[in-house]
Design an enzyme around this catalytic site. Sequence first.
Site, short mmCIF file in Angstrom:
data_model
loop_
_atom_site.label_atom_id
_atom_site.label_comp_id
_atom_site.label_asym_id
_atom_site.label_seq_id
_atom_site.Cartn_x
_atom_site.Cartn_y
_atom_site.Cartn_z
N SER A 1 0.83 -1.19 0.00
CA SER A 1 0.00 0.00 0.00
C SER A 1 0.87 1.25 0.00
O SER A 1 2.01 1.21 0.46
CB SER A 1 -0.87 0.01 1.26
N GLY B 1 -8.06 1.82 -3.79
CA GLY B 1 -8.94 2.27 -2.72
C GLY B 1 -8.53 3.64 -2.24
O GLY B 1 -9.26 4.62 -2.40
N ARG B 2 -7.30 3.71 -1.68
CA ARG B 2 -6.76 4.99 -1.20
C ARG B 2 -6.77 6.05 -2.30
O ARG B 2 -7.11 7.21 -2.05
CB ARG B 2 -5.33 4.76 -0.70
N ARG C 1 -2.91 6.51 11.76
CA ARG C 1 -1.81 6.22 10.83
C ARG C 1 -0.50 6.88 11.25
O ARG C 1 0.57 6.33 11.01
CB ARG C 1 -2.17 6.64 9.41
N TYR D 1 2.26 4.18 11.55
CA TYR D 1 3.22 4.13 10.45
C TYR D 1 4.20 5.30 10.41
O TYR D 1 4.99 5.40 9.47
CB TYR D 1 2.48 4.13 9.10
N CYS E 1 -4.36 10.01 26.06
CA CYS E 1 -3.31 9.83 27.08
C CYS E 1 -2.18 8.97 26.54
O CYS E 1 -1.89 7.88 27.06
CB CYS E 1 -3.91 9.23 28.35
N GLU E 2 -1.57 9.42 25.48
CA GLU E 2 -0.42 8.75 24.84
C GLU E 2 0.52 9.82 24.30
O GLU E 2 0.06 10.73 23.60
CB GLU E 2 -0.87 7.85 23.67
#
Length: 471
Positions: A234, A314-315, A359, A363, A390-391
Amino acid sequence: MTANPLAPAWLRPPADANVLPATVWSQNAGRAASGVLEVAGVTATALADEFGTPLYVVDEADVRARAAEARDCFDREFAAVGSAAKVYYAGKAFLSTEIARWVTEAGLYIDICSGGELAVALTAGVDPSRLGFHGNNKSLAEIDRAVGVGVGVLVVDSLVEIERIADAAARHSRVQSVRLRLNSGVHAHTHEYLATAREDQKFGITLADAADAVARIRSHDSLLFLGLHSHIGSQIFESEGFVESAKRLLALHAELLSGGPIPELNLGGGFGIAYTSVDTALPMPEIAARFAGIVASECARLDIPVPLVAVEPGRSIVGPSTFTLYEVGTIKDVEVTVGETTAIRKYVSVDGGMSDNIRTALYAADYSVRLANRVSDAQPALVRIAGKHCESGDIVVLADYLPADVTPGDLIAVPATGAYHWAMASNYNYLARPAVVAVRDGAARVIVRGETEADLLSRDAGIRPNPNGAP
């Protein structure tokens, strides 16, 4: 203006941080006379007022146009080499009943990979014969339902699926068309998690096992072998991987012709799009021409007929059509040491985050951002758009430039969020998933309703009456 030393090497300060690069935004996005971002005649401020934020905003005409262009390009190029093409919209990118209708009205088929995606397509009224069903672990129930409703083709992903599909087809007194997914061994130039044809991964079977698998398929009266299938990954910008994959599949295709006809060849999808101004995506007409050229030349070299070729974008159909609209909440200037000097990274926190765009965290994907409610002549400042989860890895845009006067209450827009954003959204920290709004000809309408707290609580089986009367 000198680049901030914290900026990645590819990112340069823009001469004007209000400009919307055409390659990143949908065809009908621009700035109104007031400076407000608008799409198809509807302003971002009007959208935020009516539907709230975060909000996915889809340029409907853009999706329809890209779908029609893909069909037209592949039809034209493969007709020129004496064959035909099928263009499947890869539903995993983003599927709703409206999207399903748009792409099929444009002449596309739809690629699905779960019982849920099948249900969406059927609910949208899509002819099941126009569906292709993928998946590395299709359940017995999914296979039975797909065969029973008349799905056009099932993609065999492992040897055990041959018997499962054959049994289901026999039960339903059908001859089920199938393709065989192969792991071609081609290493696409993309993120490791997006490469789907490398040897050490879950999809498909090896080229070495293909002949035996095809023989087993052909041994069942309830199955019809349509052809081979491969998907190399992809978000791919170059064509070399597709060329090599096509060569390997066509060589095997030629060998297998001795056992019977093979009418089709599916070369998958994975065509990249621009997420930043420095990304250069292959235009769809060029992709179609390259595919037709390599298939025709290889078939001539092998002295075999050119098969019907299927592809699965698709994308590239839905990705550029959409932006996500956020409201700025807090801003922090963080001083960071770089070698023997220091620099400022401006953290701009918004009311969404990794629950509506995973994403970046998954990624390390790059994105762009622009002010949506106004323009500004302030100097560009390096920003990092952070979410509210909270990350520490809850980042929406790793690096871009916004006017330095960006302030709480501003609206900002992140383009190219049509693919794998709503589809991969979550309720982390109990955030409700945003609505999806389609905009066309000066009007906006909800095509996927946003969730409410009541929706989130509705599945909690432990809820009891609150003695204090609180909800």
